[in-house]
Structures are given as C-alpha cells and as structure tokens.
Design a protein around this motif. Structure first.
Motif, PDB file in Angstrom:
ATOM      1  N   TYR A  27     -23.536  56.670 -23.740  1.00  0.00           N
ATOM      2  CA  TYR A  27     -23.659  55.684 -24.820  1.00  0.00           C
ATOM      3  C   TYR A  27     -22.366  54.883 -24.978  1.00  0.00           C
ATOM      4  N   LEU A  28     -21.240  55.528 -24.723  1.00  0.00           N
ATOM      5  CA  LEU A  28     -19.943  54.876 -24.845  1.00  0.00           C
ATOM      6  C   LEU A  28     -19.851  53.650 -23.933  1.00  0.00           C
ATOM      7  N   VAL A  29     -20.433  53.769 -22.748  1.00  0.00           N
ATOM      8  CA  VAL A  29     -20.461  52.652 -21.796  1.00  0.00           C
ATOM      9  C   VAL A  29     -21.236  51.484 -22.403  1.00  0.00           C
ATOM     10  N   VAL A  30     -22.378  51.810 -23.030  1.00  0.00           N
ATOM     11  CA  VAL A  30     -23.204  50.789 -23.679  1.00  0.00           C
ATOM     12  C   VAL A  30     -22.415  50.137 -24.814  1.00  0.00           C
ATOM     13  N   LEU A  31     -21.776  50.965 -25.644  1.00  0.00           N
ATOM     14  CA  LEU A  31     -21.016  50.448 -26.788  1.00  0.00           C
ATOM     15  C   LEU A  31     -19.901  49.499 -26.359  1.00  0.00           C
ATOM     16  N   THR A  32     -19.220  49.880 -25.295  1.00  0.00           N
ATOM     17  CA  THR A  32     -18.126  49.044 -24.802  1.00  0.00           C
ATOM     18  C   THR A  32     -18.652  47.681 -24.357  1.00  0.00           C
ATOM     19  N   ARG A  33     -19.760  47.712 -23.638  1.00  0.00           N
ATOM     20  CA  ARG A  33     -20.369  46.472 -23.159  1.00  0.00           C
ATOM     21  C   ARG A  33     -20.823  45.611 -24.345  1.00  0.00           C
ATOM     22  N   ARG A  34     -21.460  46.247 -25.328  1.00  0.00           N
ATOM     23  CA  ARG A  34     -21.941  45.503 -26.506  1.00  0.00           C
ATOM     24  C   ARG A  34     -20.761  44.887 -27.265  1.00  0.00           C
ATOM     25  N   ALA A  35     -19.679  45.648 -27.394  1.00  0.00           N
ATOM     26  CA  ALA A  35     -18.514  45.173 -28.152  1.00  0.00           C
ATOM     27  C   ALA A  35     -17.967  43.877 -27.560  1.00  0.00           C
ATOM     28  N   ILE A  36     -17.912  43.809 -26.239  1.00  0.00           N
ATOM     29  CA  ILE A  36     -17.420  42.604 -25.569  1.00  0.00           C
ATOM     30  C   ILE A  36     -18.356  41.427 -25.865  1.00  0.00           C
ATOM     31  N   ARG A  59     -30.783  44.344 -32.206  1.00  0.00           N
ATOM     32  CA  ARG A  59     -31.646  45.435 -31.746  1.00  0.00           C
ATOM     33  C   ARG A  59     -30.929  46.344 -30.757  1.00  0.00           C
ATOM     34  N   LYS A  60     -29.974  45.777 -30.035  1.00  0.00           N
ATOM     35  CA  LYS A  60     -29.227  46.583 -29.063  1.00  0.00           C
ATOM     36  C   LYS A  60     -28.024  47.269 -29.703  1.00  0.00           C
ATOM     37  N   GLY A  61     -27.827  47.041 -30.978  1.00  0.00           N
ATOM     38  CA  GLY A  61     -26.783  47.765 -31.706  1.00  0.00           C
ATOM     39  C   GLY A  61     -25.565  46.921 -32.013  1.00  0.00           C
ATOM     40  N   ILE A  62     -25.069  47.049 -33.245  1.00  0.00           N
ATOM     41  CA  ILE A  62     -23.859  46.339 -33.653  1.00  0.00           C
ATOM     42  C   ILE A  62     -22.685  47.306 -33.532  1.00  0.00           C
ATOM     43  N   PRO A  63     -21.626  46.920 -32.822  1.00  0.00           N
ATOM     44  CA  PRO A  63     -20.464  47.813 -32.740  1.00  0.00           C
ATOM     45  C   PRO A  63     -19.903  48.061 -34.144  1.00  0.00           C
ATOM     46  N   ASN A  64     -19.390  49.282 -34.347  1.00  0.00           N
ATOM     47  CA  ASN A  64     -18.934  49.657 -35.681  1.00  0.00           C
ATOM     48  C   ASN A  64     -17.926  48.695 -36.296  1.00  0.00           C
ATOM     49  N   GLU A  65     -17.049  48.130 -35.447  1.00  0.00           N
ATOM     50  CA  GLU A  65     -16.009  47.256 -36.020  1.00  0.00           C
ATOM     51  C   GLU A  65     -16.597  45.965 -36.596  1.00  0.00           C
ATOM     52  N   HIS A  66     -17.811  45.593 -36.171  1.00  0.00           N
ATOM     53  CA  HIS A  66     -18.419  44.361 -36.693  1.00  0.00           C
ATOM     54  C   HIS A  66     -19.549  44.644 -37.689  1.00  0.00           C
ATOM     55  N   THR A 293     -31.525  61.822 -31.060  1.00  0.00           N
ATOM     56  CA  THR A 293     -30.067  61.739 -30.890  1.00  0.00           C
ATOM     57  C   THR A 293     -29.701  60.589 -29.964  1.00  0.00           C
ATOM     58  N   GLU A 294     -30.497  60.404 -28.934  1.00  0.00           N
ATOM     59  CA  GLU A 294     -30.230  59.321 -27.971  1.00  0.00           C
ATOM     60  C   GLU A 294     -30.621  57.994 -28.612  1.00  0.00           C
ATOM     61  N   CYS A 295     -29.772  57.534 -29.523  1.00  0.00           N
ATOM     62  CA  CYS A 295     -30.161  56.411 -30.376  1.00  0.00           C
ATOM     63  C   CYS A 295     -30.487  55.143 -29.595  1.00  0.00           C
ATOM     64  N   HIS A 296     -29.857  54.957 -28.448  1.00  0.00           N
ATOM     65  CA  HIS A 296     -30.078  53.703 -27.719  1.00  0.00           C
ATOM     66  C   HIS A 296     -31.499  53.635 -27.156  1.00  0.00           C
ATOM     67  N   SER A 297     -31.925  54.711 -26.502  1.00  0.00           N
ATOM     68  CA  SER A 297     -33.297  54.718 -25.964  1.00  0.00           C
ATOM     69  C   SER A 297     -34.318  54.815 -27.100  1.00  0.00           C
TER      70      SER A 297
END
Length: 329
Positions: A27-36, A59-66, A293-297
C-alpha cells in the motif's frame, strides 16, 4: 512491532501484524504514487474544482497530508468557514445549555479509550478539543444538540484536521448536509436509510434478504452502528478514512455501497447462519479480516461489486421507506 498505529490507536492483543505488514508494504507504494499525483493536481495553490478527474483521484485515496484540505473544499465546509469568520468562537463564548454540556462531558472518557491522544495524560489532550467541537456544534444545531455517535465522528475529524474550527465545519457538513437526519432526536433519516439498505439487499443480494426475513432479523440490529458511526470501530481506521474521502465528495450513497459490498462479498458465509443470534454474529465477522484491511482493493470493490447505484434510486427508496417508518412510529 508498534503497539500504537499512526493515528494513536492501540492495536488489539490479537492484531495480525504479519498480514498487516504484507498489505502495508504494498500500500505504501500506492500512497507514494498518489501523493505525487495529488501534489501536481494541487500545484501548491491549495484549491480544486469538482471534476471527473478529482472524483477519480478521491476514489483512489487522498494522501494524509492533503486530507483535511480536500475534505474541507469538497464538502463545502471551507466556504462556510470563510463566510462565517469568528462564528465558531462566538458559539464557545456564548451562553451554554447545561444539559447539553453535561451529556457531552459524560461521553468524554468513553470516546476512544484505546487512543493515546484522547487520554487525559496526553499532551496535547484531544479530549479538550473534542469537547469544544461538540459543545459548539450542539449550540449551532439546536435541533440535533448532541447524540451518541457524534463524539466518535468528531474525534476522527480531529485526528485528521488537528484543528478545532475545521473539525466543527466538517461535522456540520456531515450532519447538516451529507447525512440526512441521522442524529435528530427521532433519527428518522437513520431509520429510513436502514430500511433503504434492506430494499437494496432485496434487489442485489436477494438470498440474504430472504434469510433476514425468515428469521425475523431487523436490519437495524445488524447495521445501525455502520450508519451511526460511519464505520468507526467497525472497519480498520485506514479503510474508514478512505470511505470518508468518497463520502465527503459523493455523499451518503457511499455508505450503501460499502454496506452492500460487505454483504455481497460474504453472501455464502452469511447464508450459513441458521438462527437469529447466528446471523447477528455473522454480520460482526464480515467487518474483520484481510478483505477490509486491504483498503485499496476494498475501495475498488465498493464501486464495482454493488453494480449501479444512482442517487435517484436511493431518493426514491427513501421516500417509500420514510412513509413506512412514519406509519410504524
């Protein structure tokens, strides 16, 4: 292993660290990509307009900082806050309703006892922030005042925004606009929406609806906390925040999408139930495990599994179900 998650919640004794680590490293890989992608979208000017692209991003998720910023913008809370400068502080400085204050005080220690940030010993202690937000809201929306469940929602908002006034305006967006009449004393909207879910299950997962009917299990028994707490303490924290990302943008139909996905995905498991307590237990079970738990899928599933679900359909069902609820009342 860390006993406390990033939001301050202590992990339960039986927490499955291994499968969580496996999920999170992916998931961290996904989060990093989304953040960019989000940083590019916001381009440092901190404003967005509603669009298909923004909807897809959310729908693909908002990074926590935003997250706080995006919630504020898309829910209309930001506009309301800007149009009412000083309003929140005036509410806190004004005359108080003693009964309301008492009810809120009673619930303070019961709110997230498993979260280190809400402990009296914490510095800063979020209990004080939570108390202010709820007292202000109770005086702002006198028709609702304070009702159990609101403390958990305000608490989650505070964990994300880390600001009192923003949490207040987001709470107002949820209770005043996004969720129709869930927390008023008669809870008409809440009762209606539970019936609406029952109707949707009849349409989309008829075998489960039939089972519920056969054993005389009312929907309110198994799903009322899903609606009242917007899945807090039902689903994992990270998953709840992903659901809320969409809830602030797309409105209350997201709750039905989540509920239908949980039921549809576990249809065979629920249908194993042979009696009333068994059904209630199965509904507790389906909100645990790797699927949630696998929130992305999981979030991808809520937009595919239930099939089409328009606001028009929901509003139509709400009309007929409201009549039904009122006639029973």
């Amino acid at each position: 292993f860390c006993r406390v998650d990033p939001y301050g919640f202590e992990r339960p004794e039986d927490f499955d660290y291994a499968s969580y680590e496996a999920f999170f490293s992916r998931y961290l890989v996904v989060l990093t990509r989304r953040a960019i992608k989000w940083s590019k979208l916001l381009k440092g000017n901190n404003s967005i307009r509603k669009s298909l692209k923004v909807k897809r991003y959310i729908r693909k998720g908002i990074p926590n900082e935003h997250r706080a910023l995006i919630w504020m913008i898309v829910s209309g809370a930001q506009t309301n806050m800007e149009q009412n400068p000083g309003y929140y502080h005036r509410l806190l400085e004004g005359k108080k309703n003693d009964k309301l204050v008492e009810a809120i005080k009673t619930d303070m220690n019961r709110t997230f006892p498993d979260n280190v940030k809400f402990r009296k010993t914490a510095d800063p202690c979020l209990q004080h922030t939570l108390y202010n937000v709820l007292v202000a809201y109770g005086h702002h929306n006198k028709a609702v005042g304070y009702c159990q469940g609101m403390n958990f929602i305000a608490g989650y908002l505070i964990l994300i925004t880390k600001k009192e006034e923003e949490s207040f305006w987001l709470l107002d967006a949820l209770i005043g606009r996004i969720l129709p009449d869930y927390y008023s004393p008669a809870m008409l909207g809440l009762k209606t929406d539970q019936e609406v879910l029952g109707e949707l299950v009849k349409m989309k997962v008829p075998a489960v609806a039939e089972l519920m009917e056969r054993h005389g299990v009312m929907w309110t028994l198994v799903v009322s906390r899903w609606f009242i707490c917007l899945f807090i303490d039902i689903l994992p924290v990270e998953t709840v925040f992903r659901i809320w990302d969409c809830l602030f943008y797309e409105g209350s139909k997201i709750i039905f999408r989540v509920a239908l996905t949980l039921i549809k995905q576990h249809q065979a498991f629920i249908l194993e139930a042979t009696n009333f307590p068994d059904i209630c237990d199965k509904f507790k079970q389906i909100t645990k495990g790797t699927f949630v738990t696998e929130c992305h899928s999981f979030m991808q599933k809520i937009f595919t599994d239930p099939g089409s679900l328009s606001m028009a359909t929901i509003n139509k069902l709400r009309e007929t179900c409201r009549e039904k609820v009122l006639s029973q009342g």
